[in-house]
Write a protein that holds these residues in place. Sequence first.
Motif, PDB file in Angstrom:
ATOM      1  N   ASP A  37      20.469 -22.308  -4.217  1.00 41.18           N
ATOM      2  CA  ASP A  37      21.609 -23.212  -4.107  1.00 41.18           C
ATOM      3  C   ASP A  37      21.150 -24.618  -3.708  1.00 41.18           C
ATOM      4  O   ASP A  37      21.809 -25.607  -4.024  1.00 41.18           O
ATOM      5  CB  ASP A  37      22.596 -22.654  -3.081  1.00 41.18           C
ATOM      6  N   PHE A  38      20.001 -24.718  -3.008  1.00 44.89           N
ATOM      7  CA  PHE A  38      19.454 -26.015  -2.628  1.00 44.89           C
ATOM      8  C   PHE A  38      18.811 -26.730  -3.817  1.00 44.89           C
ATOM      9  O   PHE A  38      18.764 -27.949  -3.867  1.00 44.89           O
ATOM     10  CB  PHE A  38      18.376 -25.861  -1.536  1.00 44.89           C
ATOM     11  N   VAL A  39      18.298 -25.974  -4.768  1.00 48.62           N
ATOM     12  CA  VAL A  39      17.470 -26.529  -5.834  1.00 48.62           C
ATOM     13  C   VAL A  39      18.249 -26.790  -7.116  1.00 48.62           C
ATOM     14  O   VAL A  39      18.065 -27.818  -7.779  1.00 48.62           O
ATOM     15  CB  VAL A  39      16.292 -25.559  -6.126  1.00 48.62           C
ATOM     16  N   ILE A  40      19.121 -25.886  -7.490  1.00 49.98           N
ATOM     17  CA  ILE A  40      19.804 -25.960  -8.783  1.00 49.98           C
ATOM     18  C   ILE A  40      20.946 -26.973  -8.727  1.00 49.98           C
ATOM     19  O   ILE A  40      21.779 -26.946  -7.822  1.00 49.98           O
ATOM     20  CB  ILE A  40      20.332 -24.570  -9.196  1.00 49.98           C
ATOM     21  N   HIS A  41      20.965 -27.833  -9.722  1.00 50.77           N
ATOM     22  CA  HIS A  41      22.053 -28.811  -9.836  1.00 50.77           C
ATOM     23  C   HIS A  41      23.167 -28.185 -10.678  1.00 50.77           C
ATOM     24  O   HIS A  41      22.939 -27.720 -11.789  1.00 50.77           O
ATOM     25  CB  HIS A  41      21.547 -30.094 -10.502  1.00 50.77           C
ATOM     26  N   ARG A  42      24.354 -28.191 -10.131  1.00 54.68           N
ATOM     27  CA  ARG A  42      25.507 -27.628 -10.843  1.00 54.68           C
ATOM     28  C   ARG A  42      26.453 -28.740 -11.257  1.00 54.68           C
ATOM     29  O   ARG A  42      26.593 -29.748 -10.564  1.00 54.68           O
ATOM     30  CB  ARG A  42      26.262 -26.640  -9.943  1.00 54.68           C
ATOM     31  N   HIS A  43      27.090 -28.543 -12.385  1.00 53.17           N
ATOM     32  CA  HIS A  43      28.124 -29.470 -12.832  1.00 53.17           C
ATOM     33  C   HIS A  43      29.444 -28.931 -12.296  1.00 53.17           C
ATOM     34  O   HIS A  43      29.966 -27.932 -12.791  1.00 53.17           O
ATOM     35  CB  HIS A  43      28.146 -29.551 -14.360  1.00 53.17           C
ATOM     36  N   ILE A  44      29.964 -29.590 -11.286  1.00 54.94           N
ATOM     37  CA  ILE A  44      31.148 -29.069 -10.612  1.00 54.94           C
ATOM     38  C   ILE A  44      32.407 -29.714 -11.168  1.00 54.94           C
ATOM     39  O   ILE A  44      32.396 -30.851 -11.657  1.00 54.94           O
ATOM     40  CB  ILE A  44      31.051 -29.278  -9.091  1.00 54.94           C
ATOM     41  N   TYR A  45      33.500 -28.972 -11.118  1.00 48.68           N
ATOM     42  CA  TYR A  45      34.794 -29.476 -11.552  1.00 48.68           C
ATOM     43  C   TYR A  45      35.688 -29.803 -10.363  1.00 48.68           C
ATOM     44  O   TYR A  45      36.564 -30.644 -10.452  1.00 48.68           O
ATOM     45  CB  TYR A  45      35.486 -28.452 -12.449  1.00 48.68           C
ATOM     46  N   HIS A  46      35.485 -29.100  -9.259  1.00 49.34           N
ATOM     47  CA  HIS A  46      36.293 -29.309  -8.058  1.00 49.34           C
ATOM     48  C   HIS A  46      35.352 -29.619  -6.893  1.00 49.34           C
ATOM     49  O   HIS A  46      34.222 -29.142  -6.850  1.00 49.34           O
ATOM     50  CB  HIS A  46      37.119 -28.055  -7.739  1.00 49.34           C
ATOM     51  N   SER A  47      35.862 -30.352  -5.932  1.00 45.31           N
ATOM     52  CA  SER A  47      35.011 -30.783  -4.821  1.00 45.31           C
ATOM     53  C   SER A  47      34.524 -29.613  -3.968  1.00 45.31           C
ATOM     54  O   SER A  47      33.435 -29.655  -3.411  1.00 45.31           O
ATOM     55  CB  SER A  47      35.756 -31.792  -3.952  1.00 45.31           C
ATOM     56  N   TRP A  48      35.316 -28.554  -3.846  1.00 45.14           N
ATOM     57  CA  TRP A  48      34.904 -27.436  -2.998  1.00 45.14           C
ATOM     58  C   TRP A  48      33.745 -26.645  -3.598  1.00 45.14           C
ATOM     59  O   TRP A  48      33.093 -25.888  -2.906  1.00 45.14           O
ATOM     60  CB  TRP A  48      36.084 -26.508  -2.667  1.00 45.14           C
ATOM     61  N   GLU A  49      33.472 -26.837  -4.873  1.00 46.20           N
ATOM     62  CA  GLU A  49      32.332 -26.155  -5.488  1.00 46.20           C
ATOM     63  C   GLU A  49      30.995 -26.697  -4.985  1.00 46.20           C
ATOM     64  O   GLU A  49      29.973 -26.039  -5.119  1.00 46.20           O
ATOM     65  CB  GLU A  49      32.379 -26.295  -7.008  1.00 46.20           C
ATOM     66  N   SER A  50      31.015 -27.885  -4.375  1.00 42.08           N
ATOM     67  CA  SER A  50      29.771 -28.462  -3.870  1.00 42.08           C
ATOM     68  C   SER A  50      29.413 -27.932  -2.486  1.00 42.08           C
ATOM     69  O   SER A  50      28.326 -28.213  -1.980  1.00 42.08           O
ATOM     70  CB  SER A  50      29.879 -29.988  -3.824  1.00 42.08           C
ATOM     71  N   LEU A  51      30.278 -27.149  -1.858  1.00 44.91           N
ATOM     72  CA  LEU A  51      29.984 -26.568  -0.551  1.00 44.91           C
ATOM     73  C   LEU A  51      28.820 -25.589  -0.664  1.00 44.91           C
ATOM     74  O   LEU A  51      28.689 -24.866  -1.661  1.00 44.91           O
ATOM     75  CB  LEU A  51      31.201 -25.833   0.007  1.00 44.91           C
ATOM     76  N   PHE A  52      27.991 -25.537   0.400  1.00 45.37           N
ATOM     77  CA  PHE A  52      26.841 -24.627   0.401  1.00 45.37           C
ATOM     78  C   PHE A  52      27.319 -23.178   0.388  1.00 45.37           C
ATOM     79  O   PHE A  52      28.164 -22.787   1.187  1.00 45.37           O
ATOM     80  CB  PHE A  52      25.968 -24.875   1.630  1.00 45.37           C
ATOM     81  N   GLY A  53      26.823 -22.382  -0.518  1.00 39.83           N
ATOM     82  CA  GLY A  53      27.157 -20.957  -0.594  1.00 39.83           C
ATOM     83  C   GLY A  53      28.557 -20.686  -1.107  1.00 39.83           C
ATOM     84  O   GLY A  53      29.096 -19.599  -0.899  1.00 39.83           O
ATOM     85  N   PHE A  54      29.161 -21.658  -1.795  1.00 39.25           N
ATOM     86  CA  PHE A  54      30.542 -21.486  -2.265  1.00 39.25           C
ATOM     87  C   PHE A  54      30.684 -20.260  -3.158  1.00 39.25           C
ATOM     88  O   PHE A  54      31.597 -19.456  -2.982  1.00 39.25           O
ATOM     89  CB  PHE A  54      31.008 -22.737  -3.025  1.00 39.25           C
ATOM     90  N   TYR A  55      29.788 -20.086  -4.107  1.00 37.08           N
ATOM     91  CA  TYR A  55      29.928 -18.983  -5.063  1.00 37.08           C
ATOM     92  C   TYR A  55      29.697 -17.625  -4.403  1.00 37.08           C
ATOM     93  O   TYR A  55      30.327 -16.640  -4.784  1.00 37.08           O
ATOM     94  CB  TYR A  55      29.001 -19.185  -6.261  1.00 37.08           C
ATOM     95  N   ALA A  56      28.837 -17.569  -3.403  1.00 37.90           N
ATOM     96  CA  ALA A  56      28.638 -16.314  -2.666  1.00 37.90           C
ATOM     97  C   ALA A  56      29.897 -15.960  -1.891  1.00 37.90           C
ATOM     98  O   ALA A  56      30.345 -14.806  -1.905  1.00 37.90           O
ATOM     99  CB  ALA A  56      27.447 -16.448  -1.724  1.00 37.90           C
ATOM    100  N   ILE A  57      30.477 -16.953  -1.231  1.00 34.92           N
ATOM    101  CA  ILE A  57      31.708 -16.710  -0.464  1.00 34.92           C
ATOM    102  C   ILE A  57      32.854 -16.371  -1.407  1.00 34.92           C
ATOM    103  O   ILE A  57      33.635 -15.446  -1.153  1.00 34.92           O
ATOM    104  CB  ILE A  57      32.043 -17.949   0.394  1.00 34.92           C
ATOM    105  N   TYR A  58      32.941 -17.087  -2.510  1.00 30.56           N
ATOM    106  CA  TYR A  58      33.985 -16.837  -3.502  1.00 30.56           C
ATOM    107  C   TYR A  58      33.883 -15.415  -4.060  1.00 30.56           C
ATOM    108  O   TYR A  58      34.891 -14.700  -4.177  1.00 30.56           O
ATOM    109  CB  TYR A  58      33.857 -17.863  -4.625  1.00 30.56           C
ATOM    110  N   GLY A  59      32.676 -14.973  -4.380  1.00 37.00           N
ATOM    111  CA  GLY A  59      32.479 -13.612  -4.898  1.00 37.00           C
ATOM    112  C   GLY A  59      32.810 -12.557  -3.859  1.00 37.00           C
ATOM    113  O   GLY A  59      33.436 -11.541  -4.161  1.00 37.00           O
TER     114      GLY A  59
END
Length: 110
Positions: A37-59
């Motif tokens: 999560d520190f290394v990969i650059h993601r193309h985000i659509y919403h601001s909360w997607e930039s939070l650390f560990g967002f996808y882990a918490i979301y899942g």
Amino acid sequence: MAKQNNTEKQYLFDNPKNVKRLLYVVYAICIVLVLLDFVIHRHIYHSWESLFGFYAIYGFVGCVVLVLVAKWMRTFLMRDEDYYDRIELKQNKTQNETQEKKAGGEHVDD
């Protein structure tokens, strides 16, 4: 020394050591994904997607919600233990009644 006659087949996860190994592998994969999560650059659509560990918490939250919804649905979808036995008994009873009607409705002893 007498050899044990072990005819029961041993599966991979019958051994507790193998279960622990699998859990360690899953934990390691989770840690690597969080570190990426520190290394990969993601193309985000919403601001909360930039939070650390967002996808882990979301899942995790998604899985918990699925389990809770399934437990709630169980209250009105669950059948009694003997539900299918009762259906089978009913079907057998109606089959016997139709056979008796075809045979004249009476049992005749010879």
